[in-house]
Scaffold this active site. Sequence first.
Site, short mmCIF file in Angstrom:
data_model
loop_
_atom_site.label_atom_id
_atom_site.label_comp_id
_atom_site.label_asym_id
_atom_site.label_seq_id
_atom_site.Cartn_x
_atom_site.Cartn_y
_atom_site.Cartn_z
CD GLU A 43 17.25 -14.51 67.80
OE1 GLU A 43 16.59 -15.55 67.86
OE2 GLU A 43 16.84 -13.42 68.26
CE LYS A 116 14.72 -17.87 70.64
NZ LYS A 116 14.47 -16.76 69.68
CB CYS A 153 16.25 -14.05 71.29
SG CYS A 153 15.22 -12.57 71.12
#
Length: 300
Positions: A43, A116, A153
């Site tokens: 990431e 995300k 993540c």
Amino acid sequence: MTSLTIAATQMACLADTEANIENAEKLVRQAAGQGAQLILLQELFQNQYFCQIEDPAYFKLAKPFEANSAIEHFKALARELKVVLPIGFFEKSNNAYFNSVAIIDADGKCLGFYRKSHIPHAPGYQEKYYFSPGDTGFRVWDTAVGRIGCGICWDQWFPECARSMALQGADVLLYPTAIGSELNGRDVGSSRKWQRVMQGHAAANCVIVAASNRIGREEFGDTHLSFYGSSFIANHEGELTVEASHDEETVITATFDMDQVREQRDEWSYFRDRRPDLYAELQSLDAATCHTSQALHQNQ
């Protein structure tokens, strides 16, 4: 047999974007040299993890998706090596900012991007200051190596994200990551829990899961985080096929018979036996709200 070799990398990041891109390219070339067809980088690898602190100066690191020099760089590399590359980047879209990943196919074409969805905010991981919640929804892509899904993540802690991508037919789930100690080194030892959550996604959906984390200590003023690496690839039974160390730059690879993965998924009938009609609670932040709504509806 449809064979797929997947690589996950891990590296330390510097306060030098060009150096980080150069190092990432080195690892991609190493992975391709080991036969990898799908290669996962960590990431926000182009920079150090600036989300340790809240500083408006770091908004200058964000770049648009269109004509993004880093994405263009890795498009050329993917085309040269004939590999599939998800590339994380800090995205600026008009006045909005996102933590995003672009999916580059083996011919160098960008298939699109994912933003995300779950944005954490805790000491040392102050992402809500920088990123808006993603608005793309969970996505999958048909690539040269098969259908893949990619979370980022914090997304990896939510089974709804993994299940959504699996429902869309993903055979492989990818999670680029930046995780380590708590702020200023208060280590809660979460690396095994981090792995086990995603191993559960692999077993519960009968898919391959790969995660790529960073390593090293990163300092911002009087704060620091130490990232614990432990990048891994899990098979469709949830077993760790291969994992990296806590502190070494490396490339790990694993090869799978994807026909066998799909056959086992059909045999286990996870998706046949689902009961979406019973999952209304998942659409609310607290199940009580859902139950109140159902009671009102029944009394009408």
